[in-house]
Design a protein around this motif. Structure first.
Motif, short mmCIF file in Angstrom:
data_model
loop_
_atom_site.label_atom_id
_atom_site.label_comp_id
_atom_site.label_asym_id
_atom_site.label_seq_id
_atom_site.Cartn_x
_atom_site.Cartn_y
_atom_site.Cartn_z
N GLN A 1 -54.03 49.43 -8.33
CA GLN A 1 -53.67 50.77 -8.82
C GLN A 1 -52.29 50.74 -9.49
OE1 GLN A 1 -52.57 53.86 -6.04
NE2 GLN A 1 -53.84 55.33 -7.14
N GLN B 1 -51.49 51.81 -13.26
CA GLN B 1 -50.53 52.87 -13.60
C GLN B 1 -49.44 52.35 -14.52
OE1 GLN B 1 -49.40 54.22 -9.67
NE2 GLN B 1 -51.02 55.76 -9.65
N GLY C 1 -50.71 51.66 -18.03
CA GLY C 1 -50.97 52.96 -18.67
C GLY C 1 -49.67 53.58 -19.16
N ARG C 2 -48.63 53.49 -18.31
CA ARG C 2 -47.35 54.10 -18.70
C ARG C 2 -46.70 53.36 -19.87
NH1 ARG C 2 -46.47 55.09 -13.04
NH2 ARG C 2 -45.00 53.37 -12.89
N HIS D 1 -54.83 47.67 -19.64
CA HIS D 1 -55.09 48.79 -18.72
C HIS D 1 -56.61 48.94 -18.50
CE1 HIS D 1 -54.28 52.90 -17.20
NE2 HIS D 1 -55.13 53.40 -18.08
N PHE E 1 -58.94 48.08 -15.16
CA PHE E 1 -59.86 49.09 -14.62
C PHE E 1 -61.27 48.50 -14.47
CE2 PHE E 1 -63.15 52.22 -15.80
CZ PHE E 1 -63.02 53.14 -14.77
N GLY F 1 -59.54 59.29 -21.31
CA GLY F 1 -58.90 57.97 -21.50
C GLY F 1 -59.77 57.08 -22.38
N HIS G 1 -54.98 62.72 -20.58
CA HIS G 1 -55.52 61.73 -19.63
C HIS G 1 -54.52 61.49 -18.50
CE1 HIS G 1 -57.18 57.88 -18.25
NE2 HIS G 1 -56.08 57.26 -18.60
N LYS H 1 -53.41 63.05 -12.58
CA LYS H 1 -52.41 63.22 -11.54
C LYS H 1 -52.73 64.40 -10.64
CE LYS H 1 -49.73 59.92 -12.15
NZ LYS H 1 -49.66 59.00 -11.04
C1 HEM Z 1 -61.46 53.33 -21.24
C2 HEM Z 1 -60.22 53.78 -21.24
C3 HEM Z 1 -59.39 54.11 -20.02
C4 HEM Z 1 -59.71 54.09 -18.69
C5 HEM Z 1 -61.04 53.74 -18.05
C6 HEM Z 1 -58.52 54.47 -17.95
C7 HEM Z 1 -58.44 54.54 -16.59
C8 HEM Z 1 -57.36 55.01 -15.88
C9 HEM Z 1 -57.31 55.19 -14.46
C10 HEM Z 1 -58.43 54.91 -13.50
C11 HEM Z 1 -56.08 55.68 -14.17
C12 HEM Z 1 -55.57 56.13 -12.78
C13 HEM Z 1 -54.85 55.06 -12.07
C14 HEM Z 1 -54.48 55.64 -10.69
O1 HEM Z 1 -53.51 56.39 -10.61
O2 HEM Z 1 -55.22 55.35 -9.77
C15 HEM Z 1 -55.35 55.80 -15.39
C16 HEM Z 1 -54.07 56.28 -15.49
C17 HEM Z 1 -53.35 56.29 -16.65
N1 HEM Z 1 -53.76 55.90 -17.91
FE1 HEM Z 1 -55.63 55.31 -18.38
N2 HEM Z 1 -57.52 54.72 -18.84
C18 HEM Z 1 -57.99 54.50 -20.11
C19 HEM Z 1 -57.30 54.64 -21.30
C20 HEM Z 1 -55.96 54.91 -21.39
C21 HEM Z 1 -55.20 54.93 -22.63
C22 HEM Z 1 -55.79 54.61 -24.01
C23 HEM Z 1 -53.91 55.25 -22.28
C24 HEM Z 1 -52.68 55.40 -23.16
C25 HEM Z 1 -52.58 55.14 -24.40
C26 HEM Z 1 -53.86 55.45 -20.85
C27 HEM Z 1 -52.75 55.81 -20.14
C28 HEM Z 1 -52.73 56.07 -18.79
C29 HEM Z 1 -51.58 56.58 -18.08
C30 HEM Z 1 -50.22 56.91 -18.69
C31 HEM Z 1 -51.97 56.72 -16.73
C32 HEM Z 1 -51.13 57.27 -15.59
C33 HEM Z 1 -50.21 56.24 -15.03
C34 HEM Z 1 -49.51 56.77 -13.79
O3 HEM Z 1 -50.17 57.26 -12.90
O4 HEM Z 1 -48.28 56.68 -13.75
N3 HEM Z 1 -55.12 55.23 -20.34
N4 HEM Z 1 -56.14 55.39 -16.43
#
Ligand code: HEM
Length: 230
Positions: free
Chosen positions: A44, A48, A51-52, A94, A98, A123, A166, A171
């Protein structure tokens, strides 16, 4: 071998800073993972942090145009591509984390999760939209697509708010009472909105005229101090 002097002649400090940020963050992440220095839930934490980094680099690439308008720092326009490609790199890592580390490439479960959780659909859409931009970010595509290239790359103004959505939706928190983990995504959201507003031609012109007025005042004060006797 390239001497230090030649290296600094070839690369600007901003260019070096961007590459250092992008690669060092990855090295730190890999190092922390293998030395078990992530949280009790390392996967996780990886998800995170990647993603950030992705969203931060995306927002930085979005900032280049208005900051150039404001400070006449045209080098920023040349750095958009590196920032955007690094954002895509982190977004790809990221998604791989996942799909592979988190869900063990169990595709039916992955698709079930994507369609069950709206923030993951968002996302996924964000990621899918990023792919053509990354693919066509090179000069050869700029030539091939002509005017269409600019139009295609304007999709970034949809991608950035989707990425923030997203982030915020994933959150737990209360958006209206500003409680929980909503503050950080909100900050990103405000920054994206400001940059989007600054894209509007009228706002751009207003920004340029404010800059010119400030420069004019500075210059006038400079001249006055020069001619005023001590
Ligand atoms: C197929 C595409 C994507 C999937 C399946 C996905 C999946 C996820 C998942 C499961 C989380 C939650 C993690 C957690 O807190 O348990 C997450 C958080 C996040 N994702 Fe994605 N994501 C995708 C695309 C993207 C893209 C394209 C971006 C940015 C350009 C992004 C930025 C973020 C950010 C900023 C977080 C939050 C981080 C945090 O909690 O501090 N994601 N994503």
């Amino acid at each position: 071998m390239m001497t230090m002097k030649k290296f600094f002649q070839r690369y600007t400090p901003l260019q070096i800073a961007i590459h250092i940020y992008a690669w060092s963050a990855l090295v730190v992440l890999v190092f922390n993972f293998f030395t078990h220095n992530l949280t009790a839930n390392p996967i996780q934490a990886l998800e995170q942090r990647t993603g950030r980094h992705a969203i931060t680099l995306l927002v930085l690439s979005l900032a280049c145009t208005p900051l150039n308008t404001l400070f006449r720092w045209s080098e920023l326009l040349k750095r958009r591509r590196a920032l955007g490609l690094y954002a895509f790199m982190y977004a790809t890592i990221h998604v791989i984390i996942f799909a592979d580390l988190d869900y063990g490439l169990a595709w039916s479960l992955i698709f079930q999760t994507i369609f069950e959780k709206p923030y993951i659909i968002v996302g996924a859409i964000t990621f899918l939209l990023l792919i053509p931009l990354a693919w066509t970010s090179f000069d050869i595509w700029k030539k091939r697509l002509g005017k269409g290239w600019k139009r295609l790359h304007q999709v970034i103004y949809l991608i950035a708010p989707l990425a923030v959505l997203h982030y915020a939706w994933g959150k737990k928190g209360d958006f209206f009472q500003l409680r929980g983990e909503i503050i950080r995504p909100l900050i990103y959201g405000v920054i994206v909105i400001v940059f989007l507003i600054l894209r509007i031609p009228a706002m751009r012109r207003a920004l340029a005229s404010v800059r010119d007025r400030i420069l004019f005042l500075f210059r006038r004060r400079g001249i006055q101090t020069e001619i005023t006797p001590p």
